[in-house]
Design a protein around this motif. Structure first.
Motif, short mmCIF file in Angstrom:
data_model
loop_
_atom_site.label_atom_id
_atom_site.label_comp_id
_atom_site.label_asym_id
_atom_site.label_seq_id
_atom_site.Cartn_x
_atom_site.Cartn_y
_atom_site.Cartn_z
N HIS A 176 -1.66 4.89 -13.37
CA HIS A 176 -1.58 6.18 -13.15
C HIS A 176 -0.57 6.67 -12.36
O HIS A 176 -0.08 5.52 -11.32
N HIS A 230 1.09 3.11 -10.65
CA HIS A 230 0.50 1.82 -10.30
C HIS A 230 -0.92 1.65 -11.06
O HIS A 230 -1.57 2.47 -11.34
N GLU A 279 -4.58 -0.43 -9.45
CA GLU A 279 -5.43 -0.98 -8.42
C GLU A 279 -6.65 -1.74 -9.07
O GLU A 279 -7.31 -0.77 -9.49
N GLN A 301 -9.01 3.99 1.01
CA GLN A 301 -7.70 4.60 0.66
C GLN A 301 -7.41 5.89 1.46
O GLN A 301 -8.31 6.73 1.38
N HIS A 321 1.82 8.65 -9.29
CA HIS A 321 1.73 9.66 -8.02
C HIS A 321 3.34 10.08 -8.01
O HIS A 321 4.29 9.45 -7.94
#
Ligand code: MN
Length: 284
Positions: free
Chosen positions: A60, A104, A106, A123, A62
């Motif tokens: 996704h 990125h 995660e 986070q 950012h």
């Protein structure tokens, strides 16, 4: 110097995320951000069963801000469109500058998805000022052994210095906005003192434990909101505790956020969406 004044102590909202629990101290029902800190997500501790799906954070994008992930238990694998990959173990952090755009993913690593195990992470989203929103993306993965720790005089409080300075130690993470980020673990009865300029805004979040902050008690999942008056923060723990103490100068700019993008206005948000669709933030 005088003690920093506390405005109030707020409990984080609990938000179930699929099968694991997540606490969100920021934003909350009282305010949107503690400029420049935009969001705090506290995941777990969660016990993953064997053959689990892991975290729901596939590729996704950012743009316009930075993310900082603290790993307390388990392990987090980061991969991004700039070609960075790293798995960070407990005590380490992942500092990602999204800047003009990055994609990125995660997740917990394959061995934890197959065998199961515990995971606890936080986070944090830190805003970037207008002049840095389109800075090149970057990633800093730091293991526990790369991060200095300062002990209190009584030896009971361990302050990990992620960025900025504390007690003549320098945190290894480079902050574009001069943030001081401290990750603290304390035993019962520990005392420590932090000095933070009263022009800085403070993010103080207690993960677990009992922490008296300038005389007021904060416990599990509570956020301490300060007023910009006074420089000294004295903590005293009455149980084993963990908290995050981050501070920085407010940006005082308009914030328009939509999903994974945080910009100054709606036009820039629409531009971010287009740029992502066109693959300008990279692909994974
Ligand atoms: Mn993300």
């Amino acid at each position: 110097m005088k003690n920093r004044k506390i405005k109030r102590i707020l409990s984080a909202n609990r938000q179930p995320m699929g099968e694991h629990q997540m606490y969100q101290p920021l934003p909350n029902h009282e305010f949107n951000s503690i400029d420049p800190f935009l969001l705090v997500h506290h995941h777990g501790p969660h016990k993953f069963a064997p053959y689990n799906q892991g975290l729901p954070f596939g590729p996704h994008p950012h743009r316009g801000f930075e993310t900082l992930t603290f790993i307390y238990s388990g392990e987090i694998e980061h991969a991004d469109s700039q070609g960075h990959t790293s798995a960070i173990a407990p005590g380490g952090v992942q500092w990602m500058t999204a800047g003009r755009g990055i994609v990125h993913s995660e997740n917990i690593p394959q061995h934890l998805r197959e065998n199961g195990g515990e995971m606890e992470i936080i986070q944090l989203w830190m805003n970037l000022p207008k002049k840095l929103k389109m800075t090149p993306p970057a990633y800093q993965g730091l293991q526990a052994e790369n991060i200095p720790v300062a002990f209190s005089e009584d030896g009971l409080v361990e302050t990990q210095i992620i960025s900025g300075n504390f007690k003549d130690l320098i945190g290894p993470a480079k902050s574009l906005t001069n943030l001081q980020v401290l990750n603290v673990k304390a035993n019962k009865g520990g005392k420590e003192t932090y000095i933070i300029p009263d022009s800085s805004n403070i993010l103080f979040y207690v993960l677990h434990g009992e922490v008296k902050v300038n005389g007021k008690l904060a416990i599990d999942h509570q956020l301490v909101e300060f007023v910009n008056s006074g420089e000294t923060i004295e903590i005293e723990t009455s149980a084993k505790s963990r908290f995050i103490l981050a501070s920085g100068e407010p940006l005082n700019e308009p914030v328009v956020s939509q999903g994974p993008f945080v910009m100054n206005n709606t036009t820039e948000i629409l531009q971010a969406m287009r740029d992502y669709q066109m693959g300008k933030m990279g692909v994974m």
